[in-house]
Design a protein around this motif. Sequence first.
Motif, short mmCIF file in Angstrom:
data_model
loop_
_atom_site.label_atom_id
_atom_site.label_comp_id
_atom_site.label_asym_id
_atom_site.label_seq_id
_atom_site.Cartn_x
_atom_site.Cartn_y
_atom_site.Cartn_z
N SER A 215 -1.38 3.68 7.35
CA SER A 215 -1.85 2.45 6.74
C SER A 215 -1.43 2.41 5.27
O SER A 215 -0.94 3.40 4.71
CB SER A 215 -3.37 2.34 6.86
N ASP A 216 -1.65 1.25 4.64
CA ASP A 216 -1.31 1.14 3.22
C ASP A 216 -2.10 2.14 2.39
O ASP A 216 -1.56 2.74 1.44
CB ASP A 216 -1.60 -0.29 2.73
N ALA A 217 -3.39 2.32 2.71
CA ALA A 217 -4.21 3.27 1.96
C ALA A 217 -3.68 4.69 2.14
O ALA A 217 -3.63 5.48 1.17
CB ALA A 217 -5.66 3.18 2.42
N GLU A 218 -3.27 5.02 3.36
CA GLU A 218 -2.73 6.36 3.61
C GLU A 218 -1.40 6.55 2.91
O GLU A 218 -1.11 7.63 2.38
CB GLU A 218 -2.60 6.59 5.11
N LEU A 219 -0.57 5.50 2.88
CA LEU A 219 0.70 5.60 2.17
C LEU A 219 0.48 5.81 0.68
O LEU A 219 1.16 6.62 0.04
CB LEU A 219 1.53 4.34 2.41
N LEU B 288 2.78 0.31 -3.61
CA LEU B 288 1.82 1.30 -3.12
C LEU B 288 1.91 2.60 -3.91
O LEU B 288 0.93 3.34 -4.01
CB LEU B 288 2.07 1.59 -1.63
N ARG B 289 3.06 2.88 -4.47
CA ARG B 289 3.23 4.08 -5.31
C ARG B 289 2.61 3.90 -6.69
O ARG B 289 2.56 4.84 -7.47
CB ARG B 289 4.72 4.41 -5.44
N GLY B 290 2.20 2.66 -6.99
CA GLY B 290 1.55 2.43 -8.28
C GLY B 290 2.50 2.06 -9.38
O GLY B 290 2.13 2.08 -10.56
N ASN B 291 3.75 1.72 -9.03
CA ASN B 291 4.69 1.28 -10.06
C ASN B 291 4.22 -0.05 -10.65
O ASN B 291 3.81 -0.95 -9.93
CB ASN B 291 6.09 1.12 -9.47
N ASN B 292 4.29 -0.19 -11.96
CA ASN B 292 3.79 -1.39 -12.63
C ASN B 292 4.74 -2.56 -12.51
O ASN B 292 4.35 -3.71 -12.61
CB ASN B 292 3.55 -1.12 -14.12
N VAL B 293 6.04 -2.27 -12.32
CA VAL B 293 7.01 -3.35 -12.26
C VAL B 293 7.90 -3.18 -11.05
O VAL B 293 8.10 -2.08 -10.55
CB VAL B 293 7.90 -3.39 -13.53
N VAL B 294 8.39 -4.29 -10.54
CA VAL B 294 9.40 -4.27 -9.50
C VAL B 294 10.53 -5.17 -9.94
O VAL B 294 10.33 -6.12 -10.69
CB VAL B 294 8.84 -4.77 -8.15
N MET B 295 11.75 -4.88 -9.52
CA MET B 295 12.92 -5.64 -9.92
C MET B 295 13.16 -6.79 -8.94
O MET B 295 13.13 -6.59 -7.73
CB MET B 295 14.15 -4.73 -9.97
N LEU C 226 6.65 8.15 10.43
CA LEU C 226 7.09 7.41 9.25
C LEU C 226 8.05 6.30 9.63
O LEU C 226 8.05 5.22 9.02
CB LEU C 226 7.75 8.37 8.25
N ARG C 227 8.88 6.53 10.63
CA ARG C 227 9.77 5.47 11.11
C ARG C 227 8.96 4.34 11.71
O ARG C 227 9.24 3.15 11.48
CB ARG C 227 10.74 6.07 12.14
N ARG C 228 7.91 4.69 12.47
CA ARG C 228 7.03 3.67 13.04
C ARG C 228 6.27 2.94 11.94
O ARG C 228 6.01 1.74 12.04
CB ARG C 228 6.07 4.32 14.03
N THR C 229 5.93 3.67 10.90
CA THR C 229 5.24 3.05 9.76
C THR C 229 6.14 2.01 9.10
O THR C 229 5.69 0.91 8.74
CB THR C 229 4.84 4.13 8.73
N ALA C 230 7.41 2.34 8.93
CA ALA C 230 8.35 1.38 8.32
C ALA C 230 8.50 0.14 9.19
O ALA C 230 8.49 -0.99 8.69
CB ALA C 230 9.70 2.05 8.10
#
Length: 433
Positions: free
Chosen positions: A210-214, A396-403, A340-344
């Motif tokens: 799940s997103d929380a687990e990721l 989900l990794r907590g990055n503040n910005v995305v391109m 992880l493949r199923r997660t994607a």
Amino acid sequence: MLTPRIIADMRAGDECADPDHLGLRVRRTNAARVFFYRDWASDGALREIKPGEFGPMILAEARKALGRLKLERERGVDPQLQKQQVRTEARRKREAEKLASYTVENLVEDFVVEKLNKQKRGAEGARLLRRDLLPKLGDRAAAGLTRRELQDEVIRPMLKRAPRGGTYLLSRIRCAYAHAAEQGRIPDDFVFPTLGIKGAPQVRRKRFLSDAELAMFFKWLPQSPYSRAVRDALMEILLTACRPGEVVQGCWPDIDLERGIWTIRETKNGEPHDVMLSRQAVELFESRRGLDQMFVYPSPIAGRHIGEKALGLAQYCARHEKNGAPRADPITVPWTVYDLRRTAATGLAKLGCPRVVQDRILNHVDGSVSAIYDRHRYDEEAREWLQRWADKLDSLRGNNVVMLHAKSVSRLGTLAGAADSGQHYLRAGDADR
């Protein structure tokens, strides 16, 4: 009267009878002069019996042999049939000795050399056969092995210890016997010892993170006991939705980072597969440049890549206690590398990715009628959705910005003039909206 002198003067092709001993004749061939006796057998067939050759057998001995043959005929004995029976029994004895000397070990090694060594993933089958079957039953005659012996000594203990491994081992033993039968090394009527033995029930896995687990996984990953290669490989599986075995076999000649395309030439369905790389995936590949000239994930053994089992072993060790210490993996519900493949795939579906694009990304073969007529490759669609998925993972990794590309920014209607710069940065929350 037939005399030795007459026999000695015979030429090739001549044939003489012995008037004083009816039935006895002599024929001259290119190689020898042969005595023979013709008689009607009990089945009505005309048989020709050869007592011997002139030289080693003199005429008087041939006449005595004729008397014995006639006496046997009166008693109902068929010398020709007796010879056939002797030959048949000798052949049966040789075959029995040959079968007794052809052991389970011989059967397995022939199968490994002639079949498994030519298969892409045959090494695992060879390893299981040599590790779990040969030490217990390797010296047994292959054609004498019974189902009860195989089940009680090998399969049942293996199924209790490792159900999937036991089922795979059973299938390899079954294939080994089938190969031996095809090659004529065991009798055609031999009943395989695997007949009637059932493997473990096949359970279709449904696990995905799940997103929380990721988010928990990403937070823990940098401090995990995994090696750098394992960490990068796990991230690559998430970013590309590729199979673990395809990831560890990645080769630099197949990767075009400028165009963002990775070509996998050997796949499960046998068709080459172009993976559209997101910017995050390209960065991951860039970080591994220089480690090896050929492989993205080189093995400590020169000229080889790490094995798929290295990922599973590392993940298994992190999920189990060691020397009394608690497990390192913080995720509570058990999971595997393939999940992880199923997660994607699940994450792409949650973002709204169409099923046809999902199949393109996962390299699944579409057997529908529509696929026969729809020959579009969906490359750009796959690139777009993999990029969306990579941006989701970044959030989900907590990055503040995305391109974001200028096209996406203009759709949001923010940051006027963004199209001039080509790409801009927004807060992850703005991008989600």
